[in-house]
Design a protein around this motif. Sequence first.
Motif: not given
Length: 444
Positions: A265-266, A287-288, A293-294, A297-299
């Motif tokens: 979620y961004d 990739g995944r 998110a990593e 820096g989002v949920k």
Amino acid sequence: MKASEVIANLQRRFPNEPEYIQAVSQVLGTIEEEYNKHPEFEKANLIERLCIPDRVIEFRVSWVDDKGNVQTNMGYRIQHNNVIGPYKGGLRYHKSVNLSILKFLAFEQTFKNSLTTLPMGGAKGGSDFSPRGKSNNEVMRFCQAFMTELYRHMGPDEDVPAGDIGVGGREVGYLFGMYKKLTHQFQGVLTGKGQEFGGSRIRPEATGYGNVYFLCNMLATKNIDIKGKTVLVSGSGNVAQYTMEKLIELGAKPVTCSDSDGYIYDPEGIDREKLDYIMELKNVERGRIKEYAEKYGVKYVEGAKPWFEKADIALPSATQNEINEEAAKALIANGVIAVSEGANMPSTPEAIKVFQDAKILYAPGKAANAGGVAVSGLEMSQNSERLKWSREEVDAKLHDIMNDIHANCVKYGTEADGYVNYVKGANVAGFLKVAKAMMAQGIV
Ligand SMILES: NC(=O)C1=CN([C@@H]2O[C@H](COP(=O)(O)OP(=O)(O)OC[C@H]3O[C@@H](n4cnc5c(N)ncnc54)[C@H](OP(=O)(O)O)[C@@H]3O)[C@@H](O)[C@H]2O)C=CC1
Ligand SMILES: O=C(O)CCC(=O)C(=O)O
């Protein structure tokens, strides 16, 4: 025809095929009234002949993995109905693939292809092989082994497969190479091919773009502009990526996307740069979505779907039954005004009821995601005339087709109070064309 009796009969004959029964039930429930206006249909037992596929092809696929071990998967092709054109529909490679799922997809495809206005019958196929975690060489060897059986059932005027979940440009390329090797023929027998060997411009984009075009048509009936709207997207594969691309281009803000492990979620929105990252992550590095998110820096929510986040619009673009009743209620409670399905049958019957009871704009996949197969049809036309059309030409035709499908849904789906039941509209419009062609061609 009494829909409930036909469904009960199919359930008795095919007891282990819940997705197939679900898809048939959805259609029969909405075409019953129209069907019963035509006693000639009943006399010809048209409904049973339309629900049961013409042919089910099932085969073993054996291939050798990178460690030298022999692996065995199942291969399938469901040739559902070819009254309006050659069998046409994608191939799905996913561990969940079984007869029930492919039969539902082939059944849906028949109606969808009818809606496109192009001459294509309905089919679907695939395997329980999962490309996830496999090397390029393993994917290639699997595709080649799969084709050593499938090629016997294909042809430009017989059956023209394409991609679906787990089958993209890479897999179509390997499948095409093996078909050519086996038959010595360079023919338009697969769509979604590379641009260098007969692929149509806009085919990779077509399902996602087409869904957004359909959504804009729905919004226009309420004088709503897509610009500035926040959108929940699920999936991060072909359909999701080009859905987000078109949303961004039109000034909307996708805030979620997902894969089978979870969703991101961004709240700032997935912009062009972030989408480029997703495309590289998913199409090249394989990739995944967690890595997004990593990086930003989002949920990230593991093992969950994005439907409980707040937004204006939801575009499910991953897989079947990904929105259940609870998720649908959450979408409505959060103020969603439109749901347009990029995936095939992503909403359960209970979820659809929630959307329709709330009278929001709701478009079923067979209408909203028909842009993909429509451009596949245009690829077949280009292959037949040995020409390649420009991006603008294909996009204009895609736009026209989505407009036509929308107009047909409104024509057959508008209810007494003015609410457009897009499910009924799509099913009746798709059905009538196939039914008339079946009647004209006799009992075969
Ligand atoms: N490609 C096309 O032209 C068309 C596709 N469709 C439909 O659109 C949907 C997406 O297809 P497409 O984008 O081509 O496929 P892709 O394989 O490119 O992408 C599928 C996406 O959905 C996710 N996904 C798949 N299965 C599940 C699952 N069981 N639960 C949660 N997430 C899942 C995948 O995650 P992961 O990577 O983890 O597996 C991936 O993000 C399907 O329903 C397909 O039938 C409809 C019309 C045309
Ligand atoms: O392009 C095609 O032939 C098939 C697309 C597809 O599988 C679908 O519409 O679900």
